[in-house]
Scaffold this motif. Structure first.
Motif, PDB file in Angstrom:
ATOM      1  N   PHE A  90     -20.346   4.109  12.961  1.00 33.83           N
ATOM      2  CA  PHE A  90     -19.540   3.490  11.903  1.00 33.83           C
ATOM      3  C   PHE A  90     -18.212   2.991  12.489  1.00 33.83           C
ATOM      4  O   PHE A  90     -17.787   1.855  12.242  1.00 33.83           O
ATOM      5  N   ILE A  91     -17.556   3.864  13.258  1.00 33.26           N
ATOM      6  CA  ILE A  91     -16.267   3.504  13.860  1.00 33.26           C
ATOM      7  C   ILE A  91     -16.445   2.352  14.843  1.00 33.26           C
ATOM      8  O   ILE A  91     -15.656   1.398  14.871  1.00 33.26           O
ATOM      9  N   LEU A  92     -17.503   2.434  15.657  1.00 40.48           N
ATOM     10  CA  LEU A  92     -17.768   1.394  16.651  1.00 40.48           C
ATOM     11  C   LEU A  92     -17.991   0.030  16.004  1.00 40.48           C
ATOM     12  O   LEU A  92     -17.464  -0.987  16.469  1.00 40.48           O
ATOM     13  N   SER A  93     -18.760  -0.003  14.922  1.00 39.71           N
ATOM     14  CA  SER A  93     -19.037  -1.279  14.244  1.00 39.71           C
ATOM     15  C   SER A  93     -17.755  -1.882  13.668  1.00 39.71           C
ATOM     16  O   SER A  93     -17.546  -3.103  13.725  1.00 39.71           O
ATOM     17  N   GLU A  94     -16.871  -1.040  13.135  1.00 39.09           N
ATOM     18  CA  GLU A  94     -15.590  -1.519  12.602  1.00 39.09           C
ATOM     19  C   GLU A  94     -14.745  -2.130  13.725  1.00 39.09           C
ATOM     20  O   GLU A  94     -14.140  -3.199  13.553  1.00 39.09           O
ATOM     21  N   ILE A  95     -14.691  -1.465  14.864  1.00 45.03           N
ATOM     22  CA  ILE A  95     -13.894  -1.961  15.997  1.00 45.03           C
ATOM     23  C   ILE A  95     -14.459  -3.280  16.527  1.00 45.03           C
ATOM     24  O   ILE A  95     -13.711  -4.221  16.814  1.00 45.03           O
ATOM     25  N   LEU A  96     -15.780  -3.357  16.650  1.00 42.09           N
ATOM     26  CA  LEU A  96     -16.409  -4.579  17.153  1.00 42.09           C
ATOM     27  C   LEU A  96     -16.153  -5.764  16.235  1.00 42.09           C
ATOM     28  O   LEU A  96     -15.964  -6.893  16.694  1.00 42.09           O
ATOM     29  N   MET A  97     -16.132  -5.514  14.928  1.00 44.50           N
ATOM     30  CA  MET A  97     -15.829  -6.600  13.991  1.00 44.50           C
ATOM     31  C   MET A  97     -14.363  -7.016  14.093  1.00 44.50           C
ATOM     32  O   MET A  97     -14.040  -8.198  14.060  1.00 44.50           O
ATOM     33  N   GLY A  98     -13.476  -6.023  14.224  1.00 42.67           N
ATOM     34  CA  GLY A  98     -12.058  -6.339  14.335  1.00 42.67           C
ATOM     35  C   GLY A  98     -11.710  -7.086  15.602  1.00 42.67           C
ATOM     36  O   GLY A  98     -10.788  -7.918  15.618  1.00 42.67           O
ATOM     37  N   LEU A  99     -12.439  -6.822  16.683  1.00 42.96           N
ATOM     38  CA  LEU A  99     -12.182  -7.490  17.960  1.00 42.96           C
ATOM     39  C   LEU A  99     -12.847  -8.860  18.054  1.00 42.96           C
ATOM     40  O   LEU A  99     -12.636  -9.585  19.030  1.00 42.96           O
TER      41      LEU A  99
END
Length: 415
Positions: free
Chosen positions: A60-69
């Motif tokens: 969940f955290i990884l997907s949020e970071i990938l979208m933000g980047l």
């Protein structure tokens, strides 16, 4: 017109009465049977804490970071040539599909909801995407079901293959869903180098986000924790709900109805309890199917249908996640029913005429499922899921670029 409006108000009123009655009924039942409610709540809490929390939160955290980047935007441009013709969804749909295939329920719903909130897809595209990315993870089917429940590792390939093939078929069928609401212009084909466009999309998304790395990480953890807590609440609620229904004997009544339905398709009535349990909760239903006194083929077929349906518990989690983004649950429920029917049919085919081919696809299960709460288990688990996500995205990227090159060559030759 007046009659239609009156009928709509009547249905709305009935729904309000039904929901109020159900809430009162469950509350009174919990007060009447406090020990059963408490024990089932503890069981649901253990499931969430030992299995769901450690397995889903990192992704969940990884997907949020990938979208933000902007990485998801980058992937979306590269995969548009593949996802649009086949599933009629944007290229970013491949990211949701890969994460869903590797991580399982309800990862796809979380990512699809984020796409919709960030206006990376339309509402109808989100409904199409949710219809075929809602899948179980391979470890659950190969390990928990084939090995843990049936004690037959060779069944894992048939269950997983039927699950994913039927999911893709649902996606192809649902590409025609809501075409009247489509806003995508098929005549406009993006020009220029696809890799350059992908990097431009990444940079543009990062510029629009404007959050510092520290703020992005903090927001990702906060949002992911809210989602995982929401999922935990639904798991505990449905665990209590199922126990109350069992104590009151309601499941026995529904088992009689499902037994008659199974008889119509030539299946053993002993599988009725599995069908009823699987209608509400996937793990309990799959376990009941594996223990039923019925032919093996029928038990595996019903298990495949239960896994594809995924249970009202998962549906409740999905609804709680996507409801704020305007994604309707009606198409999702239809897709789950279609997925269950197709998965059951393909399983019968794979364990029947195509059994020799299925045996060649069997893979060993390397994880020790008896120690799911150990650190080593979850480190290996995350490593395997991460590897699966990378492999799936690599395959999809290769196919997408091949499609893009082939379309470019065709356009050049046809001039």
């Amino acid at each position: 017109m007046q009659i239609w409006g009156r009928g709509r108000r009547y249905r709305s009123r009935l729904l309000a009465y039904f929901m109020a009655f159900s809430a009162v009924f469950i509350t009174v039942s919990m007060v009447t049977y406090p020990k059963d409610a408490f024990d089932s709540a503890i069981q649901g809490l253990n499931l969430w804490w030992n299995v769901v929390f450690p397995s889903l939160l990192p992704f969940f955290i990884l997907s949020e970071i990938l979208m933000g980047l902007g990485v998801v935007h980058f992937i979306g441009v590269l995969l548009e040539p593949l996802m649009r013709p086949i599933f009629n969804v944007p290229g970013i749909g491949a990211f949701a599909m890969s994460m869903g295939l590797a991580s399982g329920y309800p990862m796809d719903a979380v990512i699809t909801c984020k796409f919709r909130k960030n206006q990376m897809c339309t509402a109808v595209e989100a409904e199409r995407l949710l219809s075929f990315t809602n899948t179980a993870d391979p470890l659950f089917m190969f390990g928990a079901v084939a090995v843990g429940m049936f004690g037959m590792p060779e069944l894992g390939a048939a269950i997983a293959l039927a699950h994913y093939l039927s999911s893709f078929l649902v996606g192809v069928i649902f590409r025609f869903h809501g075409r009247s609401r489509d806003s995508y212009n098929k005549e406009v084909i993006p020009k220029g180098n696809i890799l350059a466009r992908a990097f431009r999309a990444l940079y543009r998304a990062r510029q629009e986000d404007k959050r510092s790395p520290g703020q992005l990480l903090g927001d990702s953890v906060k949002s992911s924790m809210n989602t995982i807590l929401l999922i935990g609440g639904f798991i505990i609620l449905f665990s209590v709900f199922l126990r109350i229904l069992s104590v009151l004997g309601i499941t026995d009544i529904t088992a009689i109805i499902s037994s008659a339905a199974l008889g119509l398709i030539g299946f053993s009535p002993n599988l009725s309890s599995a069908v009823v349990s699987g209608f509400f909760e996937i793990d309990i239903g799959a376990l009941a199917a594996s223990q039923a006194n019925a032919p093996l083929l029928q038990k595996v077929a019903i298990t495949s249908a239960i896994i594809a349906w995924s249970g009202l518990s998962v549906h409740g989690q999905v609804a709680s996640i996507v409801i704020e983004s305007g994604i309707r649950m009606g198409p999702y429920m239809v897709a789950r029913l279609l997925h269950a029917i197709l998965a059951m049919g393909i399983t019968i085919l794979l364990l029947g005429p195509a059994y020799n081919v299925t045996k060649l696809l069997s893979i060993p299960v390397t994880l020790n499922l008896a120690q799911t709460n150990s650190l080593s288990f979850w480190l290996v688990r995350m490593e395997q899921v991460g590897y699966q996500i990378c492999v799936l995205l690599a395959i999809l990227l290769t196919l997408s670029i091949a499609f893009h090159i082939a379309r470019g060559l065709y356009s050049y030759i046809s001039r």
